[in-house]
Enzyme design. Structure first.
Site, short mmCIF file in Angstrom:
data_model
loop_
_atom_site.label_atom_id
_atom_site.label_comp_id
_atom_site.label_asym_id
_atom_site.label_seq_id
_atom_site.Cartn_x
_atom_site.Cartn_y
_atom_site.Cartn_z
N CYS A 194 4.34 -36.85 -31.26
CA CYS A 194 3.01 -37.18 -30.70
C CYS A 194 2.08 -35.97 -30.67
CB CYS A 194 3.11 -37.79 -29.30
SG CYS A 194 3.83 -39.41 -29.28
N LYS A 234 10.23 -38.20 -17.16
CA LYS A 234 10.62 -36.90 -17.71
C LYS A 234 11.17 -35.98 -16.62
CE LYS A 234 7.05 -36.96 -21.28
NZ LYS A 234 7.80 -37.37 -22.46
N ASP A 252 -1.94 -31.21 -17.90
CA ASP A 252 -0.93 -32.18 -18.30
C ASP A 252 0.42 -31.53 -18.00
OD1 ASP A 252 1.04 -33.51 -19.65
OD2 ASP A 252 -0.01 -33.62 -21.57
N HIS A 301 -0.50 -32.97 -26.76
CA HIS A 301 0.10 -34.29 -27.00
C HIS A 301 -1.05 -35.27 -27.24
CE1 HIS A 301 2.20 -38.05 -25.96
NE2 HIS A 301 3.33 -37.39 -26.14
N GLN A 339 5.62 -31.85 -19.23
CA GLN A 339 6.81 -31.09 -19.64
C GLN A 339 7.20 -30.00 -18.65
OE1 GLN A 339 8.86 -31.80 -21.96
NE2 GLN A 339 7.66 -33.41 -22.93
C1 LIG Z 1 3.05 -32.76 -23.03
C2 LIG Z 1 3.05 -34.25 -22.91
N1 LIG Z 1 1.96 -34.87 -22.45
C3 LIG Z 1 1.91 -36.20 -22.31
C4 LIG Z 1 2.97 -36.98 -22.64
C5 LIG Z 1 2.86 -38.46 -22.48
O1 LIG Z 1 3.74 -38.89 -21.49
P1 LIG Z 1 3.85 -40.44 -21.17
O2 LIG Z 1 4.24 -41.11 -22.44
O3 LIG Z 1 4.90 -40.53 -20.13
O4 LIG Z 1 2.52 -40.89 -20.71
C6 LIG Z 1 4.13 -36.38 -23.13
C7 LIG Z 1 5.29 -37.21 -23.54
O5 LIG Z 1 6.09 -36.82 -24.36
C8 LIG Z 1 4.18 -34.99 -23.25
O6 LIG Z 1 5.25 -34.36 -23.71
#
Ligand SMILES: Cc1ncc(COP(=O)(O)O)c(C=O)c1O
Length: 402
Positions: free
Chosen positions: A361, A220, A194, A118, A197
């Protein structure tokens, strides 16, 4: 068998009179919220809307106790050694930036990321490497978009940090995290995961995995927007430089100097989203009572059905491995020559089916694969087989139109 009809009662959106046209398949972007999360937030504003950790009056004390209890819940949920290892942030993005900005990365350091990160787990490292002269290396996935552990084993030696998505929002593929951590640690590298998900679909045990850092977002995992967590091993957090500084991070200040509070407070600058944190605590209460192995099976049954049906459509192209067991609750696809946004709009207009479309993203992956985007179904435990059937009926009609 997972009792979907029972859990659906807990979600206001799914009990509305028009719930048949609220087919929510965009859970990787944002999960729905159960009533107890909404109630916990309202309770803060109604019953103890006071400053935490600052005011010693009875409302201030009550609010402080409630927020501290959330920290304990988060620690227990991921099996951290202590509450001090839990830093509240606004989201996964901020958690990752906190680590990136605080590690003291040097020009000689190498940082590894996968080719499916992401933007939030790529751009902070790109910028940091541009500013410090450190090297960012992108790990190529195998042809089916799964993690290439053999390649990783060859390149890990000498790396300072591996920053890796646990489950990809692009295609739902989960990386072999235990092996990655084991290989990284034996090569002397640290691992930031990270977990954005992962949290809605499985329990992560930071001690069993020997995780160094874990970043995730409340929104999420049934919680409110604007809430996030950074877990870090106490020994590592104690060695980080504070990232955002100011009120609530310091023990004392003179006109010329300051003394920071211990972790985690030194990383939590300014007044926080207390209502949101209480909602996050309620979300964790809710998730803690669920049977995740039944959830995994339920999401697999839905994704198995969707995958086998969509493959009958002529224009359909899948992103990621064919086996739905390897894609968690995600079905990411495109139709040759059709704009993914068009598919998403038609699903919504025709049947109230909400999916995400575009590059999710993960622009870097789409650019590298010369694709403009995909349509992404992302499931949660409250989705039903009836909803999946409605999706297939509607997508079949759309396929005939194009
Ligand atoms: C794998 C992953 N990492 C990071 C993020 C970023 O999350 P946030 O916008 O809540 O910081 C997302 C959001 O879709 C994601 O799917």
């Amino acid at each position: 068998m997972f009792n979907t009809s029972q859990v659906r009662q807990d979600f206001p959106l799914l009990t509305r009179p028009d719930s048949a046209r609220q087919i929510y398949f965009d859970n990787a972007c944002m999960s729905l919220k159960p009533s107890l999360v909404i109630d916990a937030m309202t309770e803060y504003y109604r019953d103890y809307p006071a400053c935490v950790g600052r005011s010693s009056h009875h409302l201030g004390q009550l609010a402080s106790q409630k927020v501290q209890a959330v920290r304990a819940k988060v620690a227990k949920f991921i099996n951290a050694s202590s509450e001090e290892e839990i830093i509240f942030t606004r989201n996964t993005t901020e958690s990752i930036n906190l680590v990136a900005r605080s590690l003291g990365i040097k020009a000689t350091d190498r940082i590894l990321v996968s080719d499916k990160e992401h933007n939030s787990n790529l751009v902070p490292w790109q910028l940091l490497c541009q500013q410090t002269g450190a090297t960012l290396e992108v790990l190529p996935s195998r042809a089916d978009n799964t993690f290439d552990l053999d390649h990783f084993a060859q390149v890990i030696t000498g790396a300072r940090l591996v920053a890796i998505g646990h489950t990809a929002n692009l295609d739902g593929v989960t990386v072999p995290i235990s092996e990655i951590i084991r290989l990284a640690h034996s090569a002397g590298a640290q691992v930031l995961v990270d977990g954005a998900q992962a949290m809605l679909h499985q329990r992560l045990d930071v001690r069993a995995l020997d995780l160094d850092y874990l970043a995730f977002s409340g929104h999420k995992m049934l919680g409110p927007t604007g809430t996030g967590v950074l877990y870090g091993k106490a020994s590592l957090l104690n060695s980080l430089e504070p990232f955002l500084v100011g009120g609530d991070t310091v023990e004392s200040v003179t006109y010329t100097d300051h003394k920071f509070l211990p972790v985690p407070e030194r990383f939590e600058a300014g007044l926080q989203d207390y209502a949101g944190l209480l909602g996050l605590g309620a979300a964790i209460d809710y998730l803690s009572a669920l049977d995740f192995s039944a959830i995994r099976e339920h999401e697999y049954q839905l994704n198995h059905y969707l995958t086998s049906e969509v493959q009958k459509l002529a224009k359909f192209r899948l992103i990621g491995p064919e086996d739905p067991r390897q894609r968690s609750g995600v079905l990411s696809f495109y139709f040759d020559g059709v704009d993914a946004h068009q598919i998403a709009l038609m699903l919504d207009n025709m049947s109230g089916i909400m999916i995400r479309s575009g590059q999710h993203c993960v622009h870097s992956w789409f650019h590298a694969h010369k694709l403009t985007g995909s349509a992404r179904v992302s499931l949660a435990f409250y989705n039903t087989m009836e909803e999946a059937e409605q999706f297939i009926k509607t997508l079949t009609k759309i396929n005939q139109i194009f």
